[in-house]
Design a protein around this motif. Structure first.
Motif, PDB file in Angstrom:
ATOM      1  N   CYS A  96       3.903  -1.043 -10.999  1.00  0.00           N
ATOM      2  CA  CYS A  96       4.484  -1.155  -9.659  1.00  0.00           C
ATOM      3  C   CYS A  96       4.075  -2.482  -9.037  1.00  0.00           C
ATOM      4  O   CYS A  96       3.089  -3.104  -9.443  1.00  0.00           O
ATOM      5  N   GLY A  97       4.858  -2.913  -8.069  1.00  0.00           N
ATOM      6  CA  GLY A  97       4.568  -4.166  -7.392  1.00  0.00           C
ATOM      7  C   GLY A  97       5.092  -4.145  -5.974  1.00  0.00           C
ATOM      8  O   GLY A  97       6.012  -3.392  -5.645  1.00  0.00           O
ATOM      9  N   TRP A  98       4.476  -4.952  -5.133  1.00  0.00           N
ATOM     10  CA  TRP A  98       4.933  -5.102  -3.754  1.00  0.00           C
ATOM     11  C   TRP A  98       4.802  -6.560  -3.360  1.00  0.00           C
ATOM     12  O   TRP A  98       4.080  -7.323  -3.987  1.00  0.00           O
ATOM     13  N   LEU A  99       5.513  -6.959  -2.310  1.00  0.00           N
ATOM     14  CA  LEU A  99       5.594  -8.367  -1.941  1.00  0.00           C
ATOM     15  C   LEU A  99       4.233  -8.930  -1.560  1.00  0.00           C
ATOM     16  O   LEU A  99       3.518  -8.366  -0.721  1.00  0.00           O
ATOM     17  N   GLU A 100       3.887 -10.032  -2.173  1.00  0.00           N
ATOM     18  CA  GLU A 100       2.606 -10.673  -1.936  1.00  0.00           C
ATOM     19  C   GLU A 100       2.485 -11.211  -0.510  1.00  0.00           C
ATOM     20  O   GLU A 100       1.405 -11.203   0.074  1.00  0.00           O
ATOM     21  N   ASP A 101       3.606 -11.675   0.050  1.00  0.00           N
ATOM     22  CA  ASP A 101       3.537 -12.290   1.383  1.00  0.00           C
ATOM     23  C   ASP A 101       3.762 -11.297   2.517  1.00  0.00           C
ATOM     24  O   ASP A 101       4.028 -11.685   3.646  1.00  0.00           O
ATOM     25  N   SER A 102       3.640 -10.009   2.234  1.00  0.00           N
ATOM     26  CA  SER A 102       3.797  -9.016   3.288  1.00  0.00           C
ATOM     27  C   SER A 102       2.732  -9.200   4.357  1.00  0.00           C
ATOM     28  O   SER A 102       1.564  -9.451   4.040  1.00  0.00           O
ATOM     29  N   PRO A 103       3.101  -9.084   5.632  1.00  0.00           N
ATOM     30  CA  PRO A 103       2.093  -9.190   6.702  1.00  0.00           C
ATOM     31  C   PRO A 103       0.989  -8.140   6.572  1.00  0.00           C
ATOM     32  O   PRO A 103      -0.116  -8.350   7.029  1.00  0.00           O
ATOM     33  N   ARG A 104       1.292  -7.029   5.907  1.00  0.00           N
ATOM     34  CA  ARG A 104       0.292  -5.975   5.747  1.00  0.00           C
ATOM     35  C   ARG A 104      -0.572  -6.197   4.508  1.00  0.00           C
ATOM     36  O   ARG A 104      -1.485  -5.415   4.248  1.00  0.00           O
ATOM     37  N   GLY A 105      -0.277  -7.228   3.727  1.00  0.00           N
ATOM     38  CA  GLY A 105      -1.085  -7.536   2.557  1.00  0.00           C
ATOM     39  C   GLY A 105      -1.121  -6.385   1.568  1.00  0.00           C
ATOM     40  O   GLY A 105      -0.099  -5.770   1.266  1.00  0.00           O
ATOM     41  N   HIS A 106      -2.336  -6.063   1.094  1.00  0.00           N
ATOM     42  CA  HIS A 106      -2.490  -4.999   0.106  1.00  0.00           C
ATOM     43  C   HIS A 106      -1.990  -3.657   0.636  1.00  0.00           C
ATOM     44  O   HIS A 106      -1.518  -2.815  -0.136  1.00  0.00           O
ATOM     45  N   MET A 107      -2.067  -3.455   1.944  1.00  0.00           N
ATOM     46  CA  MET A 107      -1.677  -2.171   2.518  1.00  0.00           C
ATOM     47  C   MET A 107      -0.168  -1.955   2.483  1.00  0.00           C
ATOM     48  O   MET A 107       0.324  -0.929   2.940  1.00  0.00           O
ATOM     49  N   TYR A 108       0.572  -2.885   1.927  1.00  0.00           N
ATOM     50  CA  TYR A 108       2.017  -2.708   1.727  1.00  0.00           C
ATOM     51  C   TYR A 108       2.291  -1.903   0.460  1.00  0.00           C
ATOM     52  O   TYR A 108       3.431  -1.664   0.102  1.00  0.00           O
ATOM     53  N   TRP A 109       1.230  -1.448  -0.210  1.00  0.00           N
ATOM     54  CA  TRP A 109       1.396  -0.729  -1.484  1.00  0.00           C
ATOM     55  C   TRP A 109       2.269   0.506  -1.330  1.00  0.00           C
ATOM     56  O   TRP A 109       2.923   0.925  -2.288  1.00  0.00           O
ATOM     57  N   GLY A 110       2.318   1.089  -0.138  1.00  0.00           N
ATOM     58  CA  GLY A 110       3.156   2.252   0.079  1.00  0.00           C
ATOM     59  C   GLY A 110       4.636   1.970  -0.077  1.00  0.00           C
ATOM     60  O   GLY A 110       5.448   2.897  -0.198  1.00  0.00           O
ATOM     61  N   LYS A 111       5.004   0.695  -0.084  1.00  0.00           N
ATOM     62  CA  LYS A 111       6.402   0.280  -0.282  1.00  0.00           C
ATOM     63  C   LYS A 111       6.617  -0.242  -1.699  1.00  0.00           C
ATOM     64  O   LYS A 111       7.556  -0.989  -1.960  1.00  0.00           O
ATOM     65  N   SER A 112       5.751   0.139  -2.614  1.00  0.00           N
ATOM     66  CA  SER A 112       5.824  -0.355  -3.989  1.00  0.00           C
ATOM     67  C   SER A 112       7.143   0.012  -4.658  1.00  0.00           C
ATOM     68  O   SER A 112       7.749   1.042  -4.370  1.00  0.00           O
ATOM     69  N   THR A 113       7.520  -0.845  -5.600  1.00  0.00           N
ATOM     70  CA  THR A 113       8.661  -0.599  -6.480  1.00  0.00           C
ATOM     71  C   THR A 113       8.139  -0.491  -7.904  1.00  0.00           C
ATOM     72  O   THR A 113       7.236  -1.232  -8.304  1.00  0.00           O
ATOM     73  N   VAL A 114       8.692   0.439  -8.680  1.00  0.00           N
ATOM     74  CA  VAL A 114       8.306   0.583 -10.083  1.00  0.00           C
ATOM     75  C   VAL A 114       9.193  -0.328 -10.924  1.00  0.00           C
ATOM     76  O   VAL A 114      10.425  -0.272 -10.831  1.00  0.00           O
ATOM     77  N   PHE A 115       8.565  -1.166 -11.746  1.00  0.00           N
ATOM     78  CA  PHE A 115       9.271  -2.103 -12.604  1.00  0.00           C
ATOM     79  C   PHE A 115       9.044  -1.759 -14.071  1.00  0.00           C
ATOM     80  O   PHE A 115       7.979  -1.264 -14.449  1.00  0.00           O
ATOM     81  N   HIS A 116      10.045  -2.057 -14.876  1.00  0.00           N
ATOM     82  CA  HIS A 116       9.957  -1.937 -16.323  1.00  0.00           C
ATOM     83  C   HIS A 116       9.916  -3.361 -16.867  1.00  0.00           C
ATOM     84  O   HIS A 116      10.836  -4.146 -16.642  1.00  0.00           O
ATOM     85  N   ALA A 117       8.830  -3.704 -17.550  1.00  0.00           N
ATOM     86  CA  ALA A 117       8.671  -5.042 -18.112  1.00  0.00           C
ATOM     87  C   ALA A 117       8.445  -4.927 -19.615  1.00  0.00           C
ATOM     88  O   ALA A 117       7.941  -3.922 -20.109  1.00  0.00           O
TER      89      ALA A 117
END
Length: 202
Positions: A96-117
């Motif tokens: 999973c990943g979330w936007l690095e430049d989010s104003p909430r920083g690490h706490m943006y994890w609740g908006k994570s997206t699951v990626f297949h790599a």
């Protein structure tokens, strides 16, 4: 936080009292273990080239690191996931990943997206091939019929195979046998038992 502070305080008092810190000798039995028998044998050096500071994201203290393994880019923070190797030897990472430049920083994890790599080697580098949808703490495993389950907090994605282009989101049902199930089970991992069934560990 309190425990860490208290441990640090006790360690500081011990040093102030003149206590010595010595490394305990390793048990003699360790010499008879086969390679890989000790936990420390599992830590192996990663392959890759070290990038110069300024070429990768992060604070000065973490910039000199291997970046041509695993998954990394300048857009997202990545978390969790596990690797499954297919019959052709390709390695599939569900992370999973979330936007690095989010104003909430690490706490943006609740908006994570699951990626297949996918990568050619277990250590990577991995390239994203698709997004499954919203979710955090992904953990994937294969069923006997070839379908793939990608667990996330609160539910799971089900695909027909590792290269599926469509993933159905579903929720687990539990037989709590009268004990009650903790709502919002998270950080789950799965292991195949001898009878072929899957054991879920929280």
């Amino acid at each position: 936080m309190k425990r860490i502070f208290l441990l640090s305080l006790f360690a500081g008092l011990a040093l102030a009292a003149g206590a010595q810190i010595t490394e305990r000798p390793r048990p003699a039995e360790w010499d008879a273990l086969v390679k890989g028998g000790r936990f420390m044998d599992r830590f192996l050096p990663m392959k890759g080239g070290v990038q110069r500071p300024g070429e990768v994201w992060g604070a000065d203290s973490v910039q000199r690191r291997y970046v041509d393994n695993g998954i990394e880019d300048n857009r997202r923070s990545y978390w969790g996931g596990n690797v499954i190797r297919d019959a052709r030897g390709r390695c599939h990472l569900f992370v999973c990943g979330w936007l690095e430049d989010s104003p909430r920083g690490h706490m943006y994890w609740g908006k994570s997206t699951v990626f297949h790599a996918v990568a050619d080697h277990p250590e990577g580098p991995y390239a994203i091939v698709q997004s499954l949808g919203h979710g955090h703490n992904p953990e994937a495993y294969c069923l006997d019929d070839g379908r793939v389950v990608v667990y996330t907090i609160g539910g799971y994605y089900l695909g027909d195979h590792l290269d599926a282009t469509e993933w159905d989101y579903r929720q687990f049902t539990f037989d709590d046998r009268g004990w009650g199930v903790i709502e919002g089970l998270s950080n789950l991992t799965f292991a195949r038992r001898r009878d072929g069934s899957m054991l879920m560990v929280c």
